[in-house]
Design a protein around this motif. Structure first.
Motif, PDB file in Angstrom:
ATOM      1  N   THR A 265       0.821  -1.215   0.000  1.00 54.20           N
ATOM      2  CA  THR A 265       0.000   0.000   0.000  1.00 54.20           C
ATOM      3  C   THR A 265       0.853   1.261   0.000  1.00 54.20           C
ATOM      4  O   THR A 265       0.330   2.362   0.157  1.00 54.20           O
ATOM      5  CB  THR A 265      -0.909   0.020   1.245  1.00 54.20           C
ATOM      6  OG1 THR A 265      -0.092  -0.032   2.428  1.00 54.20           O
ATOM      7  CG2 THR A 265      -1.859  -1.147   1.259  1.00 54.20           C
ATOM      8  N   GLY A 266       2.176   1.092  -0.184  1.00 54.54           N
ATOM      9  CA  GLY A 266       3.065   2.245  -0.193  1.00 54.54           C
ATOM     10  C   GLY A 266       3.226   2.878   1.177  1.00 54.54           C
ATOM     11  O   GLY A 266       3.424   4.082   1.302  1.00 54.54           O
ATOM     12  N   ASN A 270      -3.894   3.041  -0.362  1.00 57.58           N
ATOM     13  CA  ASN A 270      -3.909   2.922  -1.813  1.00 57.58           C
ATOM     14  C   ASN A 270      -5.117   3.673  -2.351  1.00 57.58           C
ATOM     15  O   ASN A 270      -6.245   3.169  -2.352  1.00 57.58           O
ATOM     16  CB  ASN A 270      -3.960   1.435  -2.201  1.00 57.58           C
ATOM     17  CG  ASN A 270      -3.773   1.221  -3.689  1.00 57.58           C
ATOM     18  OD1 ASN A 270      -4.141   2.071  -4.502  1.00 57.58           O
ATOM     19  ND2 ASN A 270      -3.207   0.084  -4.054  1.00 57.58           N
ATOM     20  N   GLY A 271      -4.889   4.909  -2.803  1.00 58.24           N
ATOM     21  CA  GLY A 271      -5.983   5.745  -3.290  1.00 58.24           C
ATOM     22  C   GLY A 271      -6.665   5.176  -4.518  1.00 58.24           C
ATOM     23  O   GLY A 271      -7.887   5.314  -4.687  1.00 58.24           O
ATOM     24  N   GLY A 275     -10.715   4.339  -5.177  1.00 54.71           N
ATOM     25  CA  GLY A 275     -11.493   4.757  -6.344  1.00 54.71           C
ATOM     26  C   GLY A 275     -12.237   3.599  -6.975  1.00 54.71           C
ATOM     27  O   GLY A 275     -13.417   3.725  -7.349  1.00 54.71           O
ATOM     28  N   ARG A 276     -11.574   2.449  -7.077  1.00 54.44           N
ATOM     29  CA  ARG A 276     -12.257   1.266  -7.616  1.00 54.44           C
ATOM     30  C   ARG A 276     -13.394   0.825  -6.700  1.00 54.44           C
ATOM     31  O   ARG A 276     -14.464   0.414  -7.163  1.00 54.44           O
ATOM     32  CB  ARG A 276     -11.256   0.132  -7.809  1.00 54.44           C
ATOM     33  CG  ARG A 276     -10.338   0.302  -8.993  1.00 54.44           C
ATOM     34  CD  ARG A 276      -9.569  -0.986  -9.271  1.00 54.44           C
ATOM     35  NE  ARG A 276      -8.716  -1.367  -8.144  1.00 54.44           N
ATOM     36  CZ  ARG A 276      -7.478  -0.938  -7.969  1.00 54.44           C
ATOM     37  NH1 ARG A 276      -6.929  -0.120  -8.853  1.00 54.44           N
ATOM     38  NH2 ARG A 276      -6.758  -1.333  -6.934  1.00 54.44           N
ATOM     39  N   GLY A 308      -8.960  -3.588   1.034  1.00 58.10           N
ATOM     40  CA  GLY A 308      -7.658  -3.855   0.429  1.00 58.10           C
ATOM     41  C   GLY A 308      -6.802  -2.615   0.296  1.00 58.10           C
ATOM     42  O   GLY A 308      -5.566  -2.703   0.272  1.00 58.10           O
ATOM     43  N   ALA A 309      -7.431  -1.455   0.204  1.00 61.08           N
ATOM     44  CA  ALA A 309      -6.679  -0.203   0.103  1.00 61.08           C
ATOM     45  C   ALA A 309      -5.855   0.058   1.355  1.00 61.08           C
ATOM     46  O   ALA A 309      -4.825   0.734   1.302  1.00 61.08           O
ATOM     47  CB  ALA A 309      -7.638   0.966  -0.141  1.00 61.08           C
ATOM     48  N   PHE A 310      -6.290  -0.486   2.489  1.00 58.03           N
ATOM     49  CA  PHE A 310      -5.590  -0.283   3.749  1.00 58.03           C
ATOM     50  C   PHE A 310      -4.741  -1.485   4.147  1.00 58.03           C
ATOM     51  O   PHE A 310      -3.827  -1.356   4.957  1.00 58.03           O
ATOM     52  CB  PHE A 310      -6.602  -0.007   4.875  1.00 58.03           C
ATOM     53  CG  PHE A 310      -7.413   1.245   4.657  1.00 58.03           C
ATOM     54  CD1 PHE A 310      -6.968   2.465   5.140  1.00 58.03           C
ATOM     55  CD2 PHE A 310      -8.601   1.195   3.954  1.00 58.03           C
ATOM     56  CE1 PHE A 310      -7.710   3.620   4.936  1.00 58.03           C
ATOM     57  CE2 PHE A 310      -9.351   2.342   3.755  1.00 58.03           C
ATOM     58  CZ  PHE A 310      -8.905   3.559   4.237  1.00 58.03           C
ATOM     59  N   LEU A 311      -5.061  -2.667   3.593  1.00 61.15           N
ATOM     60  CA  LEU A 311      -4.399  -3.892   4.022  1.00 61.15           C
ATOM     61  C   LEU A 311      -3.422  -4.412   2.980  1.00 61.15           C
ATOM     62  O   LEU A 311      -2.223  -4.200   3.073  1.00 61.15           O
ATOM     63  CB  LEU A 311      -5.456  -4.950   4.349  1.00 61.15           C
ATOM     64  CG  LEU A 311      -6.415  -4.587   5.490  1.00 61.15           C
ATOM     65  CD1 LEU A 311      -7.494  -5.652   5.633  1.00 61.15           C
ATOM     66  CD2 LEU A 311      -5.657  -4.410   6.790  1.00 61.15           C
ATOM     67  N   HIS A 312      -3.945  -5.077   1.955  1.00 55.35           N
ATOM     68  CA  HIS A 312      -3.071  -5.798   1.024  1.00 55.35           C
ATOM     69  C   HIS A 312      -3.834  -5.950  -0.282  1.00 55.35           C
ATOM     70  O   HIS A 312      -4.899  -6.560  -0.299  1.00 55.35           O
ATOM     71  CB  HIS A 312      -2.743  -7.174   1.617  1.00 55.35           C
ATOM     72  CG  HIS A 312      -1.486  -7.792   1.078  1.00 55.35           C
ATOM     73  ND1 HIS A 312      -0.299  -7.117   1.004  1.00 55.35           N
ATOM     74  CD2 HIS A 312      -1.241  -9.023   0.587  1.00 55.35           C
ATOM     75  CE1 HIS A 312       0.632  -7.914   0.510  1.00 55.35           C
ATOM     76  NE2 HIS A 312       0.091  -9.078   0.244  1.00 55.35           N
TER      77      HIS A 312
END
Length: 508
Positions: A265-266, A270-271, A275-276, A308-312
């Motif tokens: 997620t960098g 993950n922005g 969005g998705r 998933g944006a926050f986890l993996h």
């Protein structure tokens, strides 16, 4: 009269069903021949991480990757990933042997089972056109996936989703409550097992369970106590199997999976994934009027993508999720006069996402040098040189018989991974690299590629932009060229097997 029977006579229900099943199977096999044909498959950048690991488990039942043991001492306690994929794939390779064909056979088996499960889900919610085109739109997603963990995880995940919706269909038909509850418990167990194959699927399984249960409570389709029992049974079984799979080493697993999740997620949020998730939720709201099951599925996938944006978050799962939503939403909305629009949209989308691969399969041509490269590789191994190889070398030249080599992709200290400069090639070491790795996948950005650009010819087939990531574009016109690099004092000796020539470049 039960729905499964063929009455009334002359209705053609069973005949149409058998015809659709036959067409589905033919489409799946055609996609298999196109997208899983050995010479034309594109080796994934992580193949040398996972394939030797599964192969070693097949041979010794030990969790160790001989290609990575140099970089990761004590790999038997390495918990960067959960182990279900490595165990199941290892058992498959134990049965059929380790080779390029067996690796692709495992990938195709996962593709087949995942497509079958989602097609069955589509039939359960009365979307026959979506069900028919599932294997067509799923196949391109596997071209860029390789032997990654997610191909096994998605089998469990998809069967869990199918069982959830199948249980709902049975409940509507008046099936006994106990049977429906047991089916839902089995569904949640499958969803619990999916992250044991790939941690990246945890968010998607969690999102599916939470939204599905919340939906049933809101619309009064279930009571709280049965829901609690279903989840408790699945959670208990999943935790037991998980604990055994990591040898009860919880602290090491948590430390390493948190580190790896942060990298995916960098070290933030993950922005793009958020969005998705918003688009998936919008698709659910639009579909609610025409099909509540479709709306439910979209919301389940939306929460999974959002978590998933926050986890993996990994490409194979989100690509499949986008395909799933496209399939069901189009079929749900294409009603009446527009019912013929769905197949047209499916076909057009297939060609849009597959254009680069289809061009590569039809335009590119084979080159020689395979026997010479394999022979030199064996000579280097016998001479006790440290031999680094890329995925193309393993997949197309060595038939994945790579135990004595070292992965070039993971040749530096983790997480630096692949080399960037020719100065990193030392005396007594040899690199086997495909021009595709340097000029295709890595875009020619490394100093190694720049040093070789004047001497190595790399032609690409006509390509569209990289719609599905770096593996989906800049594909080579020659399948598959290979280079051998070795230091000779201040210079690097290079052997180009496709051109059958040798030259030298500065080595600093």
């Amino acid at each position: 009269m039960k729905q499964a029977e063929c009455e009334p006579v002359g209705s053609g229900t069973c005949a149409n069903g058998w015809l659709a099943a036959t067409v589905w199977l033919i489409l799946t096999l055609i996609c298999g021949l196109i997208f899983f044909w050995p010479d034309r498959t594109i080796a994934h950048v992580d193949d040398l991480f996972f394939i030797p690991w599964a192969s070693e488990y097949a041979a010794s039942r030990e969790h160790i990757n001989p290609l990575l043991s140099v970089q990761f001492p004590g790999l038997e306690n390495y918990h960067l990933y959960t182990r279900f994929h490595l165990i199941i794939a290892g058992l498959f390779l134990d049965l059929f042997g380790t080779s390029t064909v067996s690796v692709l056979a495992y990938e195709f088996t996962c593709y087949f089972l995942t497509s079958l499960a989602f097609s069955a889900l589509c039939l359960a919610i009365r979307l026959p056109r979506a069900a028919l085109f599932v294997p067509v739109l799923f196949a391109p997603m596997y071209v860029v996936t390789g032997f990654r963990l997610e191909i096994t995880a998605c089998v469990f995940w998809m069967f869990g989703l199918f069982l959830l919706f199948g249980a709902g269909a049975l409940q509507q038909k008046g099936s006994p409550l106990l049977r429906v509850s047991l089916l839902r418990a089995a569904a949640k167990l499958a969803l619990a097992f999916a992250p044991l194959a790939s941690p990246a699927v945890f968010a998607w399984s969690l999102g599916a369970i939470l939204i599905h249960d919340l939906w049933r409570l809101v619309f009064r389709e279930a009571k709280f106590i049965p829901l609690l029992l279903e989840n408790a049974a699945a959670l208990a079984a999943g935790l037991l199997v998980f604990s055994i799979s990591i040898d009860f080493q919880y602290r090491e697993f948590v430390d390493q999976i948190v580190f790896h999740s942060a990298r995916s997620t960098g070290h933030g949020v993950n922005g793009e994934a958020l969005g998705r998730a918003a688009l998936f939720a919008l698709a659910g709201l639009v579909s609610f009027r025409w099909s509540r099951p479709v709306a439910l599925l979209c919301l389940m996938l939306s929460l999974g993508q959002g978590a998933g944006a926050f986890l993996h978050d990994k490409v194979p799962v989100r690509n499949l999720a986008a395909s799933m939503i496209f399939l069901v939403v189009v079929d749900a909305l294409a009603r009446g006069r527009l019912r013929r629009v769905a197949p047209v949209l499916y076909v057009l989308t297939f060609f849009a996402v597959s254009a680069n691969f289809l061009l590569f399969y039809t335009v590119s041509g084979p080159v020689g040098g395979v026997e010479a490269a394999a022979r030199d590789y064996r000579s280097d191994i016998e001479a006790d040189k440290r031999v680094f190889i890329d995925e193309t070398m393993a997949h197309h030249f060595l038939d994945h018989q790579t135990r004595d080599a070292i992965s070039w992709t993971w040749g530096r200290k983790f997480p630096l991974a692949r080399a960037e400069h020719l100065s990193e090639l030392r005396e007594g070491e040899v690199w086997y690299l495909s021009p595709y790795t340097l000029f295709g996948y890595l875009k020619g950005h490394t100093q190694i590629a720049k040093a070789l650009a004047g001497e190595v010819r790399y032609e690409r087939v006509p390509q569209l932009p990289c719609v599905m990531g770096r593996h989906s574009c800049r594909l080579p016109a020659e399948r598959w060229a290979m280079l051998r690099l070795e230091r000779d004092g201040e210079t690097i000796k290079v052997r180009d097997y496709a051109e059958d020539r040798a030259f030298a470049v500065p080595g600093n």
